[in-house]
Write an enzyme that holds these catalytic residues in place. Sequence first.
Site, PDB file in Angstrom:
ATOM      1  N   GLY A  86       0.825  -1.191   0.000  1.00  0.00           N
ATOM      2  CA  GLY A  86       0.000   0.000   0.000  1.00  0.00           C
ATOM      3  C   GLY A  86       0.864   1.247   0.000  1.00  0.00           C
ATOM      4  N   GLY A  87       0.258   2.375  -0.338  1.00  0.00           N
ATOM      5  CA  GLY A  87       0.990   3.635  -0.305  1.00  0.00           C
ATOM      6  C   GLY A  87       1.368   4.124  -1.687  1.00  0.00           C
TER       7      GLY A  87
ATOM      8  N   GLY B 171       6.360  -3.336   4.907  1.00  0.00           N
ATOM      9  CA  GLY B 171       6.490  -2.873   6.291  1.00  0.00           C
ATOM     10  C   GLY B 171       6.847  -1.417   6.433  1.00  0.00           C
ATOM     11  CB  VAL B 172       8.240   0.500   8.916  1.00  0.00           C
ATOM     12  CG1 VAL B 172       6.886   0.053   9.427  1.00  0.00           C
ATOM     13  CG2 VAL B 172       9.338  -0.209   9.692  1.00  0.00           C
ATOM     14  CB  SER B 173      11.662   2.630   5.072  1.00  0.00           C
ATOM     15  OG  SER B 173      10.764   3.627   4.631  1.00  0.00           O
TER      16      SER B 173
ATOM     17  CB  CYS C 171       4.126   9.533   0.980  1.00  0.00           C
ATOM     18  SG  CYS C 171       5.342   8.359   1.612  1.00  0.00           S
TER      19      CYS C 171
END
Length: 208
Positions: free
Chosen positions: A70-71, A154-156, A172
């Site tokens: 997503g994103g 996940g995340v960064s 984003c």
Amino acid sequence: MVDWITSNELVDLADAVTEMERKVALIASGKQDEAVWLLEHPPLITLGTSGQESDVLDSSTVPVFRVSRGGQVTFHGPGQRVAYLMLNLARRGRDVRRFVHSIERWILLTLSEYGIRGETRSDRIGVWVPGPDGREEKIAAIGIRLRRWVSFHGVSINVAPDLRHYASIVPCGVRDHGITSMAELGVSISMDDLDRTLKEKFSHVFGD
């Protein structure tokens, strides 16, 4: 149990996606424990499921990939800690909104250990900090996908990447805010230090 995996060499994005998909299938079928994979990528730009090609302003400097998370559009590269979360939401409540909020809280608690006061916004995913000129700046991005109720991607967290790469994109989809890093905020730490804090705060948030 959650299996923590750390890659000390840069990991190719295509290889990472293939490995995540393999692990997700095993986790969903109950054949493997959940996992958190900590790594860095070589310089690249990714477009999530909501990403617009027009938000890639310059594709001549680093490769561009369309991915299933997503994103929108973001940058990955050395000096940025990527944490891929392969967690089974079928046993964690099947609540995607709560899961994203838990990820945000995990990042906030981690940054707070280094004196960084991160914030979240209801209209923007990720973690933000006040910039020196009063403009909010993004320090961590979140983009996940679920398959059979198992998360991946996940995340960064920007530890000390080359922030000049962000000039090639609209990060984003947000044009009115900047991008920062822990190093830009005066915090100098190693990836090992950050990883230890991530593991500690993970147990506070996710209970493992």
